[in-house]
Design an enzyme around this catalytic site. Sequence first.
Site, short mmCIF file in Angstrom:
data_model
loop_
_atom_site.label_atom_id
_atom_site.label_comp_id
_atom_site.label_asym_id
_atom_site.label_seq_id
_atom_site.Cartn_x
_atom_site.Cartn_y
_atom_site.Cartn_z
N THR A 96 0.87 -1.18 0.00
CA THR A 96 0.00 0.00 0.00
C THR A 96 0.91 1.23 0.00
O THR A 96 1.60 1.50 0.98
CB THR A 96 -0.91 0.04 1.24
N LYS A 171 -7.82 1.50 -2.39
CA LYS A 171 -7.23 0.95 -1.16
C LYS A 171 -7.11 2.04 -0.09
O LYS A 171 -7.38 1.81 1.10
CB LYS A 171 -5.85 0.36 -1.48
N LYS A 240 0.04 5.29 8.34
CA LYS A 240 0.59 5.53 7.00
C LYS A 240 -0.53 5.58 5.96
O LYS A 240 -0.59 6.49 5.14
CB LYS A 240 1.59 4.42 6.69
P1 NAP Z 1 5.42 -5.79 7.94
O1 NAP Z 1 5.20 -7.12 8.54
O2 NAP Z 1 5.82 -4.64 8.81
O3 NAP Z 1 6.50 -5.95 6.76
C1 NAP Z 1 7.05 -4.82 6.11
C2 NAP Z 1 8.01 -5.29 5.05
O4 NAP Z 1 8.63 -4.13 4.45
C3 NAP Z 1 9.17 -6.15 5.60
O5 NAP Z 1 9.53 -7.09 4.63
C4 NAP Z 1 10.27 -5.09 5.79
O6 NAP Z 1 11.55 -5.64 5.84
C5 NAP Z 1 10.05 -4.26 4.54
N1 NAP Z 1 10.66 -2.94 4.62
C6 NAP Z 1 10.33 -1.92 5.45
N2 NAP Z 1 11.10 -0.84 5.20
C7 NAP Z 1 11.96 -1.21 4.22
C8 NAP Z 1 12.99 -0.53 3.52
N3 NAP Z 1 13.30 0.75 3.79
N4 NAP Z 1 13.65 -1.20 2.55
C9 NAP Z 1 13.32 -2.48 2.26
N5 NAP Z 1 12.35 -3.17 2.88
C10 NAP Z 1 11.68 -2.54 3.84
O7 NAP Z 1 4.14 -5.26 7.15
P2 NAP Z 1 2.95 -6.10 6.47
O8 NAP Z 1 1.83 -6.18 7.44
O9 NAP Z 1 3.48 -7.32 5.82
O10 NAP Z 1 2.50 -5.04 5.36
C11 NAP Z 1 3.15 -4.96 4.10
C12 NAP Z 1 2.32 -4.06 3.20
O11 NAP Z 1 1.01 -4.63 3.06
C13 NAP Z 1 2.10 -2.64 3.74
O12 NAP Z 1 2.10 -1.73 2.69
C14 NAP Z 1 0.71 -2.74 4.39
O13 NAP Z 1 0.09 -1.47 4.47
C15 NAP Z 1 0.01 -3.69 3.44
N6 NAP Z 1 -1.12 -4.50 4.02
C16 NAP Z 1 -1.01 -5.08 5.25
C17 NAP Z 1 -2.07 -5.84 5.73
C18 NAP Z 1 -2.01 -6.52 7.09
O14 NAP Z 1 -3.06 -7.00 7.56
N7 NAP Z 1 -0.88 -6.61 7.74
C19 NAP Z 1 -3.22 -6.01 4.96
C20 NAP Z 1 -3.29 -5.42 3.69
C21 NAP Z 1 -2.22 -4.66 3.22
P3 NAP Z 1 12.13 -6.22 7.25
O15 NAP Z 1 11.52 -7.58 7.41
O16 NAP Z 1 13.60 -6.25 7.06
O17 NAP Z 1 11.69 -5.25 8.33
#
Ligand code: NAP
Length: 291
Positions: A96, A171, A240
């Site tokens: 997102t 979204k 965010k």
């Molecule tokens: P998360 O568990 O916090 O994972 C974030 C990912 O981004 C990790 O792989 C992290 O790497 C990477 N990352 C962060 N900063 C970075 C950087 N500067 N350079 C390279 N990699 C970086 O988040 P998530 O829940 O999986 O969410 C991922 C996306 O999906 C987001 O955009 C979120 O808004 C969206 N989303 C989430 C959900 C949900 O229920 N969680 C549902 C729909 C959409 P590290 O592992 O090294 O930290």
Amino acid sequence: MAHVAFIGLGRMGHGMAGRYLDAGFEVAVWNRSRAKADDLVARGARWAAAPADAALGADAVITMVADDEASRAVWLGNDGAAAGMKAGTLAIECSTVSHAHALEMARELRSRGLVYIDCPVTGLPEAAASGKLTLLVGAEAADLEKARPYLAPLCTTIRHFGAVGTGTVFKLINNLMGAVQIASLAEGVAIAEQAGLDMNLVAEALSTGAVASPQVIRHSRRMVARDFSGASFTAALRHKDAAYAVRLAEELLPGVPVSRAALVAYEEAKASAPDDDEGKMIEIVSRPKQS
Ligand code: NAP
């Protein structure tokens, strides 16, 4: 055999990458912190030294990272995926991101001969790991047809909103409305607690009554019980999304006081505990305030 590169193995991306392994794709993976890839590598994925390395030979590159900054780094940074992709390769952004960022990435990647589509998702990490996401796509129709075989392992539903950027617009409004609902639910629950109501009854009535959206159903009992185990969507991510959505509103519909109030509420939640569950809004709302 089709090759995919999957970049970003957080709560969502880890399960999504696993879906490609289950479906028989050749999968290369990269994540900023390597340990999250270990079990995927044990299941047959190739660990790549950098996004550009993951992208070598891939037919589609899929990214699922936190935000604009992370997205820019993995596509266009040093050793970013774009450097390893051959012309005509699909660049599928599932993260997102902001609307402006999606349009900018489309311009940048298209100028390198790549096919960019924005494809944010709805669904929790369990849905990501079981291929039950809903995909919110912005793409030219022909590009979406090309992408469908690479989207199929992830989802039960594809909603195509129009050209690149439109999936992200939907979204962002969806998640902005979620922020409003959760912040409002926290205030309602806190008021009911102050009034001394039977909170089990309140939770049951909220989750079966006229305001029982999926967000209210999901969060009302957890807020009443102060049970935030298994955080799946953090305060930082909710903030965010609301911030990107309000920025979009500033271009299209300035004002939006209700949305701004939810953004302020999530600023406070993020400052307090960024990596905690978004439902902890109830604790913020319930804190004694100076009058
Ligand atoms: P998360 O568990 O916090 O994972 C974030 C990912 O981004 C990790 O792989 C992290 O790497 C990477 N990352 C962060 N900063 C970075 C950087 N500067 N350079 C390279 N990699 C970086 O988040 P998530 O829940 O999986 O969410 C991922 C996306 O999906 C987001 O955009 C979120 O808004 C969206 N989303 C989430 C959900 C949900 O229920 N969680 C549902 C729909 C959409 P590290 O592992 O090294 O930290």
